[in-house]
Scaffold this motif. Structure first.
Motif, mmCIF file in Angstrom:
data_model
loop_
_atom_site.group_PDB
_atom_site.id
_atom_site.type_symbol
_atom_site.label_atom_id
_atom_site.label_comp_id
_atom_site.label_asym_id
_atom_site.label_seq_id
_atom_site.Cartn_x
_atom_site.Cartn_y
_atom_site.Cartn_z
ATOM 1 N N ASN A 237 41.716 48.694 43.411
ATOM 2 C CA ASN A 237 40.927 48.896 44.624
ATOM 3 C C ASN A 237 40.394 47.538 45.072
ATOM 4 O OD1 ASN A 237 39.410 49.848 46.739
ATOM 5 N ND2 ASN A 237 38.195 51.294 45.521
ATOM 6 N N GLY A 238 40.442 47.299 46.376
ATOM 7 C CA GLY A 238 39.908 46.055 46.912
ATOM 8 C C GLY A 238 39.769 46.160 48.412
ATOM 9 N N SER A 239 38.573 45.937 48.911
ATOM 10 C CA SER A 239 38.329 46.140 50.340
ATOM 11 C C SER A 239 39.037 45.114 51.211
ATOM 12 C CB SER A 239 36.823 46.090 50.614
ATOM 13 O OG SER A 239 36.166 47.131 49.929
ATOM 14 N N TRP A 240 39.101 43.842 50.762
ATOM 15 C CA TRP A 240 39.733 42.823 51.617
ATOM 16 C C TRP A 240 40.795 41.995 50.900
ATOM 17 C CZ3 TRP A 240 34.788 42.328 49.692
ATOM 18 C CH2 TRP A 240 34.509 41.208 48.911
ATOM 19 N N ALA A 241 40.733 41.909 49.562
ATOM 20 C CA ALA A 241 41.747 41.124 48.847
ATOM 21 C C ALA A 241 41.982 41.727 47.461
ATOM 22 C CB ALA A 241 41.307 39.662 48.724
ATOM 23 N N PRO A 242 42.705 42.826 47.382
ATOM 24 C CA PRO A 242 42.947 43.473 46.094
ATOM 25 C C PRO A 242 43.654 42.525 45.121
ATOM 26 C CG PRO A 242 43.602 44.902 47.908
ATOM 27 C CD PRO A 242 43.349 43.551 48.500
ATOM 28 N N GLN A 243 43.091 42.378 43.921
ATOM 29 C CA GLN A 243 43.650 41.476 42.905
ATOM 30 C C GLN A 243 43.783 42.139 41.537
ATOM 31 O OE1 GLN A 243 44.676 38.220 43.439
ATOM 32 N NE2 GLN A 243 44.326 38.673 45.603
ATOM 33 N N ALA A 244 43.278 43.360 41.408
ATOM 34 C CA ALA A 244 43.168 43.963 40.083
ATOM 35 C C ALA A 244 44.517 44.177 39.410
ATOM 36 C CB ALA A 244 42.402 45.280 40.171
ATOM 37 N N VAL A 245 45.526 44.603 40.144
ATOM 38 C CA VAL A 245 46.845 44.819 39.534
ATOM 39 C C VAL A 245 47.383 43.519 38.961
ATOM 40 C CG1 VAL A 245 49.279 45.245 40.083
ATOM 41 C CG2 VAL A 245 47.536 46.918 40.753
ATOM 42 N N ARG A 246 47.299 42.458 39.731
ATOM 43 C CA ARG A 246 47.795 41.166 39.246
ATOM 44 C C ARG A 246 47.092 40.752 37.959
ATOM 45 N NH1 ARG A 246 45.665 36.343 39.256
ATOM 46 N NH2 ARG A 246 43.980 36.926 40.694
ATOM 47 N N VAL A 247 45.775 40.855 37.932
ATOM 48 C CA VAL A 247 45.021 40.421 36.755
ATOM 49 C C VAL A 247 45.307 41.331 35.565
ATOM 50 C CG1 VAL A 247 42.721 40.000 35.807
ATOM 51 C CG2 VAL A 247 43.224 39.390 38.186
ATOM 52 N N MET A 248 45.361 42.619 35.780
ATOM 53 C CA MET A 248 45.638 43.546 34.673
ATOM 54 C C MET A 248 47.023 43.290 34.087
ATOM 55 S SD MET A 248 43.792 47.190 35.652
ATOM 56 C CE MET A 248 44.512 47.393 37.288
ATOM 57 N N LYS A 249 47.997 43.043 34.962
ATOM 58 C CA LYS A 249 49.337 42.715 34.464
ATOM 59 C C LYS A 249 49.310 41.459 33.596
ATOM 60 C CE LYS A 249 52.361 44.757 37.998
ATOM 61 N NZ LYS A 249 53.358 44.477 39.077
ATOM 62 N N GLU A 250 48.597 40.453 34.068
ATOM 63 C CA GLU A 250 48.509 39.198 33.310
ATOM 64 C C GLU A 250 47.863 39.422 31.943
ATOM 65 O OE1 GLU A 250 46.338 36.636 35.899
ATOM 66 O OE2 GLU A 250 48.060 36.190 37.204
ATOM 67 N N MET A 251 46.857 40.260 31.888
ATOM 68 C CA MET A 251 46.176 40.502 30.621
ATOM 69 C C MET A 251 47.016 41.331 29.660
ATOM 70 S SD MET A 251 42.120 40.941 31.504
ATOM 71 C CE MET A 251 41.703 40.690 29.769
ATOM 72 N N LEU A 252 47.945 42.103 30.199
ATOM 73 C CA LEU A 252 48.790 42.944 29.343
ATOM 74 C C LEU A 252 50.066 42.237 28.898
ATOM 75 C CD1 LEU A 252 48.409 46.320 31.262
ATOM 76 C CD2 LEU A 252 47.655 45.881 28.912
ATOM 77 N N VAL A 253 50.314 41.053 29.431
ATOM 78 C CA VAL A 253 51.548 40.331 29.097
ATOM 79 C C VAL A 253 51.690 40.117 27.596
ATOM 80 C CG1 VAL A 253 52.659 38.066 29.226
ATOM 81 C CG2 VAL A 253 51.896 39.187 31.316
ATOM 82 N N GLY A 254 50.598 39.812 26.917
ATOM 83 C CA GLY A 254 50.679 39.518 25.489
ATOM 84 C C GLY A 254 50.802 40.731 24.595
#
Length: 383
Positions: free
Chosen positions: A331-348
């Motif tokens: 969820n993001g009102s003007w610049a949704p970033q959560a998917v990108r960050v969650m993916k990065e954190m799950l990479v390992g």
């Protein structure tokens, strides 16, 4: 077990274990006195908080005898905190421990003048009872030992098979509190647990005597061994989905709740939902490992993810989260970033599949986006 006496202590006032895990019913520190015909061994000390109570219990169990040995299975302070007082009271007692534990004794300021290192396969004859030592490194510290008493068919299992709570807690709660304990305390070291289980496979075990929680026997002991095989292999205990959300103003929470209902309607098995900002984080970790699928719903926050979700994913990585399928909603009102960050954190995380498509909400979930959640649920549940 007339020759093995329980001398552990309840710490009912302790609110947090390791200063992070909630203890609604306190904690127990277990210790046992093994009364051999010729010699006596005390199995582990307790936390310093209960030192004097423990020493009184040990003295009562000894009934006038003198301990010949103090077996140290694990050096963490909740088990070694009372060692110094014990050795002051019983200076003739010989400490039996692993090589690594000797170094840790010094690190914790414990003066062990009469210390003997024991290794894998070594035995101690107490007369009519024999203690066989089993190396159990990284369960969950490198110095850990277990001990098997063949005559009584008792396994002194160190922190393995432990649970949160006092000793006389309701026995029906073992699985829930043992699971929460395992994945948050021991879970990262599944390979080490598997290795020890292999060592134990040829031993007749009637009773498991852990350092936390009550002794396990009968069907409950068998169930504990079954679950540890699943848990240590990062296998699936329960088919289902954990929906974990981190919401700021409630809109992400509504999306998570709707996704949970969709998953239930599609026959997802057990569906649990947790508010990461309010619910017990340790229980969320437990459920993430328990089930084979995970749905993460998170608000964007400062160009990153909401802190509760960040902590959750950080802990999943620390504990070795793997072999799971994950769906993402942001969820993001003007610049949704959560998917990108969650993916990065799950990479390992090993063998974690992030399903597509992901879902993006802007402010609040619109009625026409229900179809997107339906598609996401189908992707998550696909065989």
């Amino acid at each position: 077990m007339k020759n093995i006496k329980y001398v552990g202590c309840d710490d009912a006032d302790l609110d947090l274990f390791e200063s992070q895990y909630a203890l609604p019913d306190g904690m127990c520190y277990n210790s046992y006195v093994v009364l051999g015909e010729k010699q006596v061994a005390v199995m582990d000390a307790v936390d310093a908080r209960c030192a004097h109570e423990w020493l009184n219990k040990v003295s009562e169990a000894l009934d006038g005898r003198t301990p010949d040995y103090l077996v140290c299975h694990h050096m963490e302070p909740d088990h070694s905190g009372a060692m110094a007082l014990f050795l002051t009271k019983y200076p003739q007692a010989q400490v039996l421990c692993s090589k690594q534990a000797v170094v840790m004794m010094q690190q914790f300021g414990i003066e062990g003048k009469n210390v003997q290192i024991v290794t894998e396969g070594q035995s101690l004859d107490l007369g009519d009872l024999t203690l066989q030592f089993i190396a159990a490194p990284m369960i969950h510290w490198p110095e850990v030992l277990m001990t098997y008493c063949a005559e009584e068919q008792v396994l002194f299992s160190a922190d393995a098979f432990g649970k949160f709570g006092v000793y006389h807690a309701d026995e029906d709660d073992w699985t829930c509190e043992a699971r929460r304990y395992y994945f948050n305390i021991v879970g990262k070291y599944g390979v080490a647990v598997t290795n020890v289980l292999k060592k134990l496979a040829d031993k007749e075990i009637k009773t498991i005597a852990p350092l936390h929680g009550y002794m396990l026997e009968g069907e409950q002991k068998d169930e504990a061994l079954r679950l540890y095989k699943i848990w240590s292999a990062y296998g699936v205990e329960t088919e289902g989905v954990l929906v974990a959300y981190a919401s700021i103003h409630g809109n992400t929470a509504k999306a998570a709740q709707q996704l949970a209902e969709i998953l239930k309607a599609k026959g997802a098995g057990k569906v649990a939902i947790t508010d990461l900002s309010r619910d017990d984080m340790a229980e969320a970790i437990e459920d993430a490992f328990r089930m084979n699928r995970l749905a993460l719903c998170c608000a964007t926050y400062d160009g990153d993810i909401f802190p509760a979700m960040h902590m959750f994913l950080h802990k999943l990585r620390l504990k070795g989260y793997q072999n799971r399928r994950v769906a993402l909603v942001e969820n993001g009102s003007w610049a949704p970033q959560a998917v990108r960050v969650m993916k990065e954190m799950l990479v390992g995380c090993k063998n974690v599949e992030i399903v597509e498509p992901t879902v993006t909400i802007r402010g609040s979930l619109k009625s026409e986006q229900t179809a997107e959640l339906e598609t996401l649920a189908d992707a998550l549940l696909a065989k």
